[in-house]
Design a protein around this motif. Structure first.
Motif, PDB file in Angstrom:
ATOM      1  N   ALA A  96      -0.357   6.302  -6.835  1.00  0.00           N
ATOM      2  CA  ALA A  96      -1.674   6.898  -7.083  1.00  0.00           C
ATOM      3  C   ALA A  96      -1.626   8.412  -6.901  1.00  0.00           C
ATOM      4  O   ALA A  96      -2.206   9.171  -7.690  1.00  0.00           O
ATOM      5  CB  ALA A  96      -2.717   6.276  -6.166  1.00  0.00           C
ATOM      6  N   THR A  97      -0.919   8.861  -5.864  1.00  0.00           N
ATOM      7  CA  THR A  97      -0.817  10.297  -5.613  1.00  0.00           C
ATOM      8  C   THR A  97      -0.142  11.012  -6.774  1.00  0.00           C
ATOM      9  O   THR A  97      -0.606  12.049  -7.255  1.00  0.00           O
ATOM     10  CB  THR A  97      -0.030  10.549  -4.321  1.00  0.00           C
ATOM     11  N   ARG A  98       0.956  10.458  -7.244  1.00  0.00           N
ATOM     12  CA  ARG A  98       1.693  11.086  -8.347  1.00  0.00           C
ATOM     13  C   ARG A  98       0.875  11.114  -9.633  1.00  0.00           C
ATOM     14  O   ARG A  98       0.839  12.127 -10.337  1.00  0.00           O
ATOM     15  CB  ARG A  98       3.006  10.337  -8.589  1.00  0.00           C
TER      16      ARG A  98
ATOM     17  N   ALA B 201      -1.813  -7.716  -3.114  1.00  0.00           N
ATOM     18  CA  ALA B 201      -3.199  -7.543  -3.545  1.00  0.00           C
ATOM     19  C   ALA B 201      -3.742  -6.158  -3.207  1.00  0.00           C
ATOM     20  O   ALA B 201      -4.429  -5.530  -4.019  1.00  0.00           O
ATOM     21  CB  ALA B 201      -4.084  -8.629  -2.933  1.00  0.00           C
ATOM     22  N   ASP B 202      -3.457  -5.665  -1.999  1.00  0.00           N
ATOM     23  CA  ASP B 202      -4.005  -4.363  -1.600  1.00  0.00           C
ATOM     24  C   ASP B 202      -3.480  -3.246  -2.495  1.00  0.00           C
ATOM     25  O   ASP B 202      -4.223  -2.336  -2.883  1.00  0.00           O
ATOM     26  CB  ASP B 202      -3.660  -4.067  -0.136  1.00  0.00           C
ATOM     27  N   GLY B 203      -2.184  -3.294  -2.812  1.00  0.00           N
ATOM     28  CA  GLY B 203      -1.614  -2.271  -3.679  1.00  0.00           C
ATOM     29  C   GLY B 203      -2.187  -2.332  -5.086  1.00  0.00           C
ATOM     30  O   GLY B 203      -2.529  -1.294  -5.679  1.00  0.00           O
ATOM     31  N   ILE B 204      -2.307  -3.528  -5.636  1.00  0.00           N
ATOM     32  CA  ILE B 204      -2.886  -3.688  -6.976  1.00  0.00           C
ATOM     33  C   ILE B 204      -4.332  -3.208  -6.993  1.00  0.00           C
ATOM     34  O   ILE B 204      -4.781  -2.547  -7.939  1.00  0.00           O
ATOM     35  CB  ILE B 204      -2.810  -5.157  -7.424  1.00  0.00           C
ATOM     36  N   ASP B 205      -5.076  -3.527  -5.936  1.00  0.00           N
ATOM     37  CA  ASP B 205      -6.487  -3.118  -5.865  1.00  0.00           C
ATOM     38  C   ASP B 205      -6.634  -1.601  -5.880  1.00  0.00           C
ATOM     39  O   ASP B 205      -7.574  -1.067  -6.479  1.00  0.00           O
ATOM     40  CB  ASP B 205      -7.146  -3.692  -4.605  1.00  0.00           C
TER      41      ASP B 205
ATOM     42  N   MET C 204       0.810  -1.215   0.000  1.00  0.00           N
ATOM     43  CA  MET C 204       0.000   0.000   0.000  1.00  0.00           C
ATOM     44  C   MET C 204       0.845   1.268   0.000  1.00  0.00           C
ATOM     45  O   MET C 204       0.435   2.288  -0.541  1.00  0.00           O
ATOM     46  CB  MET C 204      -0.937  -0.002   1.207  1.00  0.00           C
ATOM     47  N   ASP C 205       2.013   1.215   0.618  1.00  0.00           N
ATOM     48  CA  ASP C 205       2.865   2.406   0.640  1.00  0.00           C
ATOM     49  C   ASP C 205       3.274   2.783  -0.784  1.00  0.00           C
ATOM     50  O   ASP C 205       3.148   3.945  -1.201  1.00  0.00           O
ATOM     51  CB  ASP C 205       4.100   2.155   1.506  1.00  0.00           C
TER      52      ASP C 205
ATOM     53  N   THR D  26       7.750  -8.259  -8.997  1.00  0.00           N
ATOM     54  CA  THR D  26       6.900  -7.876  -7.868  1.00  0.00           C
ATOM     55  C   THR D  26       5.450  -7.850  -8.340  1.00  0.00           C
ATOM     56  O   THR D  26       5.180  -7.863  -9.545  1.00  0.00           O
ATOM     57  CB  THR D  26       7.297  -6.492  -7.321  1.00  0.00           C
ATOM     58  N   GLY D  27       4.525  -7.827  -7.373  1.00  0.00           N
ATOM     59  CA  GLY D  27       3.120  -7.677  -7.715  1.00  0.00           C
ATOM     60  C   GLY D  27       2.401  -8.954  -8.079  1.00  0.00           C
ATOM     61  O   GLY D  27       1.212  -8.916  -8.392  1.00  0.00           O
TER      62      GLY D  27
END
Length: 722
Positions: A429-431, A458-462, A422-423, A451-452
């Motif tokens: 996402a912010t950029r 999963a949380d980051g991909i979501d 998520m980090d 990676t990924g």
């Protein structure tokens, strides 16, 4: 000879500031060439726009410099400047190609300098001297008017001047017209247009219904012009042309509005001017089909079109533009086929997925969509990321006329952790949302290599999927089938149940050759560099054929690993490219020597403090990584444990466990499921909240208060797996 406004000493050449006080004043630059700027001086400027690597600042119309992010005293994304803001910067130097390097100024107001000067070309003067000149000119004009009036009175007495009011009114009208003409000419000159040329998007003074760039009504196009392909504009500098295309980007500068327009042959910047900092054609947005009449110019070495008229296309004309683009995308995006490096059969079995991934990358380039590559900050990860970078940058240069397009449309962001959590996703996402809102950029394609591919990501991909961005994952190691549903393309031997001895670097090097076959020769040594041990003979031979023997490959691997650790969040594009592609040997050899010295010191310390025990026939080496490693210096714990395990395993049933405050790493001589180990340890230590944090690096996390219980539980769980 002038005198310094600070100390009063004489200054050669009529200047107004002596050398010792050059940095004590700020200059308003009114020149028209970068060569007129003086290095180390501070200048007032206007923010033009942002890029991934810094901020563009206009010092005067047509003279723009780059304030690189490395020159800032803070992170680029924390800078609160907006396009059009007045800022103060220092000129570091002007390159041979006219590019201007800027530095940060801690002083951001006139009052913080000891003085202000105007630099008009090579001439310097005080701002109030400029005002005095204008007043003097006005005074001279007044004197001339009084003299003219006196002459007229005298002429009237002699009967030589007509006295009727109609003649007087006519004279006043002529005088007003001349005054307006002079004013118009001055405005034209300020905008950079010749006085005898029509101003782009000019308003017809004889018709209130005519249009300009600031209205939503269409311009009038030149019926005699025929369409020119953007790819051929470099041969048409100085010509009046017409182009049809799709708007793929809009950015507002301190001067004109710049539209990025794409057709089936390339992309070009189109500059439209209303007045400084005012949005031209506010009804034109990204995705619109447009027709433009304008003149082709060379702007800071890049081809640019100065708009004379711009209209939105509709119905059949717009459809024709989009159809041409779609057909060109289909023809250009899909590679003809895949030729694995070294003829690797495992890679060949993944051909369909790799071609899908290559098509996605090539399509993003053709659509002017930014590409963000995420990879672990390891030697294998950097090799994979650098391979894609080597393939994509030439395609971007070919597609875009701007010389700095490769920085706008390609970004490589290493990850401290091989998991795309998520980090990292929040940062991305912010950029991307900032770039979309600030610069009208399209949302990027994310290419995740190494990676990924596991459920830990999963949380980051979501988070990315919420915004509908495209994600492609290419991973030679452990991957979970669940990831297939979360990303657009997933390439992994694990997913296809294909067995092989692939590294991610080797897999992605073949992908890169499919993206751009012209760089294939540059990539031949990369697969060998990506393996720490047991490099397949096919890749050893391929590297040797490319001029890299085993020792040279080892130096590259070690040098990249060391540089990957320092400032791991930075791409280090130029440094990594120098190491992997441009180095004659000296740089890699030098950095590799540091790698070996630092690693050897840490291994000696670790070996002296390893606790060895046997559990159910398995020999365990357990190292307290908090007590016996330098946690914040090279080498990182995973790399240290890898080397320690390779030295001590000797082919027997052996496991190495490195345990810290709340994380633990496992290395085993036989294939062991780290996820199964974590689940079993969670059963044996129920109060420790044991979870898998990274499969490929064998990382497990837990509550620090249960450290001793977790150590025993993990050792028992690993022994059960053997």
């Amino acid at each position: 000879m002038g005198s310094c406004i600070i100390c009063g000493v004489d200054v050669d050449g009529g200047g107004r500031i002596c050398d010792p006080h050059q940095e004590d004043v700020v200059f308003d630059f009114r020149g028209n060439s970068p060569d007129q700027l003086v290095s180390d001086r501070f200048y007032r400027g206007v923010v033009d726009g942002y890029a991934e690597f810094g901020v563009f600042v206009d010092l005067s119309p047509g003279v723009t410099g780059l304030l690189h992010r490395s020159e800032l005293d803070r992170r680029l994304d924390s800078l609160d400047w907006e396009p059009g803001d007045e800022v103060f910067v220092q000129v570091k130097g002007v390159r041979d190609n006219g590019n201007i390097d800027l530095a940060w100024s801690i002083r951001q107001a006139d009052r913080e300098f000891r003085g202000v000067l105007v630099q008009d070309g090579d001439t310097e003067y005080l701002p109030d001297e400029d005002a005095e000149d204008e007043e003097t000119d006005d005074g001279d004009a007044a004197d001339e008017t009084e003299s003219d009036e006196a002459a007229e009175e005298e002429a009237a007495d002699e009967g030589e001047v007509a006295e009727d009011e109609e003649s007087e009114a006519t004279a006043e009208t002529v005088e007003d017209d001349e005054s307006e003409a002079d004013e118009t000419e001055a405005v034209d000159a300020a905008k950079g247009f010749e006085a005898d040329e029509p101003e782009p998007d000019a308003v017809d003074a004889e018709s209130e219904t005519d249009d300009d760039a600031g209205t939503d009504e269409p311009d009038e196009l030149d019926d005699d012009r025929e369409r020119v392909e953007i790819g051929g504009l470099s041969e048409a500098v100085g010509d009046a042309v017409r182009i049809d295309g799709e708007v793929v980007g809009v950015r507002q500068t301190g001067g004109p509005t710049v539209f990025e327009v794409r057709d089936e042959t390339g992309v070009v910047d189109v500059a439209a001017f209303v007045e400084p900092g005012v949005r031209a054609y506010p009804n034109v947005e990204v995705g619109d089909a447009v027709r433009i009449d304008g003149e082709v110019e060379s702007h800071r070495g890049d081809v640019q079109v100065e708009s004379e008229a711009l209209v939105l296309l509709e119905s059949e004309e717009a459809e024709a533009v989009r159809r041409r683009l779609a057909e060109a995308l289909t023809d250009e995006a899909r590679p003809e086929g895949l030729q694995p490096l070294a003829g690797d059969e495992t890679v060949a079995q993944l051909a369909d997925g790799l071609l899908d991934a290559a098509e996605a990358v090539r399509r993003a380039v053709l659509e002017s969509r930014p590409i963000v590559v995420r990879h672990p900050a390891t030697a294998d990860g950097y090799v994979a990321g650098a391979a894609v970078e080597r393939a994509v940058l030439p395609l971007i240069r070919d597609e875009h006329a701007k010389s700095d397009a490769e920085y706008h449309y390609f970004t490589r962001r290493p990850l401290d952790d091989p998991v795309y959590g998520m980090d990292a996703a929040t940062n991305d996402a912010t950029r991307m949302l900032q770039d979309r809102d600030r610069h009208d950029e399209k949302l990027p394609l994310f290419l995740l290599v190494g990676t990924g591919s596991t459920v830990e990501s999963a949380d980051g991909i979501d988070l990315l999927s919420v915004y509908g961005v495209d994600a492609v994952v290419v991973d030679a190691e452990v991957a979970d089938p669940e990831t297939r549903e979360a990303v657009d393309t997933l390439v992994s031997p694990e997913i296809e149940s294909i067995e092989g001895d692939l590294s991610t670097g080797a897999l992605v090097a073949s992908l890169a050759s499919a993206i751009n076959d012209e760089v294939r020769a540059d990539l031949r040594h990369l697969p060998a560099v990506s393996y720490w041990a047991e490099t397949p003979d096919r890749y050893v031979d391929l590297a040797r054929d490319a001029g890299y023997d085993v020792e040279r490959v080892a130096e590259l691997r070690e040098a990249v690993a060391l540089e990957a650790y320092y400032q791991s969040y930075q791409d280090k594009r130029e440094l990594v490219a120098d190491l992997l592609f441009e180095d004659g040997g000296n740089l890699a050899a030098h950095v590799s020597e540091q790698f070996r010295e630092k690693l050897e010191t840490e291994v000696e310390t670790a070996t002296a403090n390893v606790v060895t025990e046997a559990v159910d026939g398995v020999e365990f080496d357990v190292l307290d990584t908090d007590g016996y490693t330098h946690r914040y210096d090279f080498p990182p714990t995973p790399l240290l444990l890898d080397d320690l395990h390779r030295r001590r395993a000797n082919g027997e049933a052996h496991a190495t466990v490195g345990i810290g405050t709340d994380e633990l790493y496992v290395r085993t001589s036989e294939a062991v499921s780290v996820r199964d180990v974590a689940e079993r340890a969670a059963e044996l230590a129920p109060g420790a909240d044991v979870t898998t944090a990274g499969l490929r690096e064998g990382k497990i996390e837990f509550l620090s208060g249960e450290r001793d219980a977790v150590e025993d539980a993990v050792v028992a769980a690993v022994a059960e797996e053997f």
